[in-house]
Write a protein that holds these residues in place. Structure first.
Motif, PDB file in Angstrom:
ATOM      1  N   ASP A  80      -1.345  -5.781  -2.888  1.00 47.38           N
ATOM      2  CA  ASP A  80      -0.268  -6.167  -1.585  1.00 47.38           C
ATOM      3  C   ASP A  80      -1.274  -5.613  -0.196  1.00 47.38           C
ATOM      4  O   ASP A  80      -0.622  -5.923   0.976  1.00 47.38           O
ATOM      5  CB  ASP A  80       0.910  -5.948  -1.578  1.00 47.38           C
ATOM      6  N   HIS A  81      -2.316  -5.036  -0.334  1.00 51.80           N
ATOM      7  CA  HIS A  81      -2.894  -4.633   0.772  1.00 51.80           C
ATOM      8  C   HIS A  81      -4.393  -5.175   0.779  1.00 51.80           C
ATOM      9  O   HIS A  81      -4.948  -5.510   2.111  1.00 51.80           O
ATOM     10  CB  HIS A  81      -2.869  -2.966   0.667  1.00 51.80           C
ATOM     11  N   HIS A 116       4.784  -0.678   4.561  1.00 49.72           N
ATOM     12  CA  HIS A 116       6.097  -1.530   4.349  1.00 49.72           C
ATOM     13  C   HIS A 116       7.270  -1.058   5.139  1.00 49.72           C
ATOM     14  O   HIS A 116       7.254   0.052   5.693  1.00 49.72           O
ATOM     15  CB  HIS A 116       6.564  -1.147   2.684  1.00 49.72           C
ATOM     16  N   ASP A 138       0.696   3.298   2.325  1.00 49.08           N
ATOM     17  CA  ASP A 138       1.821   3.554   1.319  1.00 49.08           C
ATOM     18  C   ASP A 138       1.842   5.076   1.126  1.00 49.08           C
ATOM     19  O   ASP A 138       2.456   5.401  -0.067  1.00 49.08           O
ATOM     20  CB  ASP A 138       1.845   2.929   0.087  1.00 49.08           C
ATOM     21  N   HIS A 140      -5.679   1.332   0.796  1.00 48.90           N
ATOM     22  CA  HIS A 140      -5.960   1.543  -0.707  1.00 48.90           C
ATOM     23  C   HIS A 140      -5.993   0.451  -1.207  1.00 48.90           C
ATOM     24  O   HIS A 140      -6.138  -0.684  -0.938  1.00 48.90           O
ATOM     25  CB  HIS A 140      -4.788   2.619  -1.243  1.00 48.90           C
ATOM     26  N   ASN A 182       5.547  -6.108   3.217  1.00 51.34           N
ATOM     27  CA  ASN A 182       4.596  -5.400   4.038  1.00 51.34           C
ATOM     28  C   ASN A 182       4.446  -5.584   5.434  1.00 51.34           C
ATOM     29  O   ASN A 182       4.953  -6.613   6.234  1.00 51.34           O
ATOM     30  CB  ASN A 182       3.065  -6.273   3.470  1.00 51.34           C
TER      31      ASN A 182
HETATM   32 ZN   LIG Z   1       1.975  -1.429  -0.893  1.00 48.67          ZN
END
Ligand SMILES: [Zn+2]
Ligand SMILES: [Zn+2]
Length: 262
Positions: A60-61, A174, A134, A56, A14
């Motif tokens: 991982d965000h 990413h 993403d 979103h 990320n």
């Molecule tokens: Zn992601």
């Protein structure tokens, strides 16, 4: 506008960002998963994080929201339709403007495809910048496995991203450039730009890697090269039922499908 790109160094590769008003030092954090690094960078430079935008709902965000809010009292902004993000202070719609300090204006783009509630941020600056989450990666496009739809992703590329100015700087969520360039070359072996760049990014330090532009993406990103005769010829080897001149959407969907198992 100052952009601080923060390389997390995690397995998901990320990138987090701080978007800063140079006059006031106020900052907006984009997807600050690595809250420690984001808070440390802000402290080191004397910035105050007053807002967070999640592009979103994937963990991982959003995973750093709570810690950044606890440390700074920042407000949380995300797509108005993002049902899986708790505690949103301001829901974003297409064309909403987000102000950071006195000098920075960011426009929310409603960009479904990777998920159906995804925003990208476009800065209103002389050199525009796109924080693409993403949706658009360097030399690639987001997958649609976790709540997305390839047809909507195509629409987002065709109707919005491809129409931005060529000198728009691209800040994705990413670092996947090396693998994505290999996919470009698999699909279009004579792509010069991709052959030129691949050796430069092999084993590179993502913290110091190049910031691409939309113009560069149009040269090296297969998902913008839907009319390339070489891309179409290679696709027809794989999908003989394809017409000689398939429409752009068909090419995009086939490329997205191949990328899933590539
Ligand atoms: Zn992601
Ligand atoms: Zn995601």
């Amino acid at each position: 506008m100052i952009v601080e790109r923060i390389w997390t160094g995690n397995n998901y590769r990320n990138y987090n960002y701080l978007i800063v008003c140079p006059e006031t030092g106020e900052a907006l954090a984009v997807d600050p998963l690595d809250h420690e690094k984001c808070l440390a960078r802000a402290k080191e430079r004397g910035y105050q994080i007053t807002q967070i935008v999640n592009t979103h709902e994937h963990g991982d965000h959003t995973g750093g929201n709570a810690a950044v809010i606890a440390a700074t009292g920042a407000k949380l902004l995300a797509h108005a339709g993002a049902q899986r993000i708790p505690g949103i202070d301001r829901g974003l719609h297409a064309k909403d403007v987000i102000r950071v300090g006195k000098t920075v204006e960011l426009e929310a783009l409603d960009t479904p495809g990777h998920t159906m509630a995804h925003v990208c941020l476009l800065s209103h600056t002389d050199t525009p910048a796109l924080f693409s989450g993403d949706t658009l990666f360097n030399a690639g496009a987001g997958n649609c496995h976790n709540g997305g739809h390839p047809a909507e992703l195509y629409e987002t590329f065709a109707a919005q991203l491809s129409k931005l100015l060529d000198h728009t700087q691209i800040y994705p969520g990413h670092d996947y450039i090396e693998n994505n360039l290999r996919f470009t070359l698999d699909r279009e072996p004579d792509n010069r730009k991709a052959s030129e760049l691949l050796p430069q990014v092999k084993g590179h330090d993502p913290a110091a890697s190049l910031v691409s532009t939309l113009g560069l993406e149009k040269q090296m990103n297969t998902f913008f090269r839907l009319h390339s005769p070489a891309v179409i010829a290679r696709l027809r080897e794989r999908f003989p039922e394809l017409d000689e001149r398939p429409d752009a959407k068909t090419v995009f969907l086939k490329l997205r499908e191949l990328r899933n198992s590539w």
